[in-house]
Design a protein around this motif. Structure first.
Motif, short mmCIF file in Angstrom:
data_model
loop_
_atom_site.label_atom_id
_atom_site.label_comp_id
_atom_site.label_asym_id
_atom_site.label_seq_id
_atom_site.Cartn_x
_atom_site.Cartn_y
_atom_site.Cartn_z
N SER A 7 1.06 -1.11 -0.36
CA SER A 7 0.10 0.09 -0.14
C SER A 7 1.28 1.60 -0.27
CB SER A 7 -0.97 0.32 1.30
OG SER A 7 -1.85 1.42 0.84
N THR A 8 2.13 1.53 1.26
CA THR A 8 2.66 2.25 0.29
C THR A 8 3.95 2.71 -0.98
OG1 THR A 8 3.23 2.01 3.06
CG2 THR A 8 4.67 3.70 2.11
N GLY A 9 3.99 1.08 -0.99
CA GLY A 9 4.70 1.46 -2.17
C GLY A 9 3.59 2.15 -2.76
N MET A 10 2.42 2.12 -3.55
CA MET A 10 1.86 2.29 -4.13
C MET A 10 1.19 3.57 -4.49
SD MET A 10 -0.83 -0.96 -4.75
CE MET A 10 -2.30 0.03 -5.77
N SER A 11 0.76 3.69 -2.91
CA SER A 11 0.68 5.46 -2.63
C SER A 11 2.14 6.40 -2.72
CB SER A 11 0.47 5.80 -1.36
OG SER A 11 0.34 6.90 -1.14
N GLN A 12 3.15 5.83 -2.80
CA GLN A 12 4.36 7.01 -3.46
C GLN A 12 4.46 6.68 -4.58
OE1 GLN A 12 7.47 4.76 -1.51
NE2 GLN A 12 7.19 5.81 0.59
N ALA A 13 3.95 6.02 -5.10
CA ALA A 13 4.22 5.95 -6.76
C ALA A 13 2.56 6.69 -7.06
CB ALA A 13 3.88 4.02 -7.66
N SER A 14 2.01 6.76 -7.01
CA SER A 14 1.10 7.13 -7.45
C SER A 14 0.99 8.94 -6.85
CB SER A 14 -1.02 7.28 -6.50
OG SER A 14 -1.39 7.66 -6.77
N LEU A 15 1.73 9.48 -5.50
CA LEU A 15 2.55 10.68 -5.77
C LEU A 15 3.29 11.20 -6.82
CD1 LEU A 15 2.04 13.14 -4.17
CD2 LEU A 15 3.84 12.20 -2.61
N ALA A 16 3.67 10.04 -6.90
CA ALA A 16 5.29 10.16 -8.03
C ALA A 16 4.59 11.03 -9.55
CB ALA A 16 6.14 9.13 -8.04
N GLN A 17 3.22 10.00 -10.03
CA GLN A 17 3.04 10.64 -11.19
C GLN A 17 1.99 11.41 -10.93
OE1 GLN A 17 0.20 7.13 -12.19
NE2 GLN A 17 0.04 8.19 -14.36
#
Length: 58
Positions: A7-17
Motif C-alpha cells: 500500500s505504501t509503495g503504491m501510494s508513493q508511486a501515485s504521488l510521484a505520478q
C-alpha cells in the motif's frame, strides 16, 4: 510482501505520478506564455513601410 508495504509503495508511486503531471503542466503553461510574449514582440517589431523602396542614386 505484506499489505502495508504494498500500500505504501503504491501510494508513493501515485504521488510521484501526480507530481510529474503537475510539473509537466507547469512547463507547458510557461512555454505557452513565452510563445505568446514572442508573438507580441514580433508584432510590435513589424514596420511594413521600411524596405519598400531602394534609393540607388548617388
Amino acid at each position: 510482501m505484506d499489505i502495508a508495504a504494498l500500500s505504501t509503495g503504491m501510494s508513493q508511486a501515485s504521488l510521484a505520478q501526480a507530481v510529474s503531471v503537475k510539473v509537466l503542466s507547469m512547463a507547458k503553461d510557461q512555454a505557452s506564455e513565452q510563445g505568446q510574449a514572442l508573438v507580441q514582440m514580433m508584432e510590435k517589431s513589424v514596420q511594413p513601410h521600411l524596405g519598400g523602396q531602394l534609393d540607388i542614386r548617388a
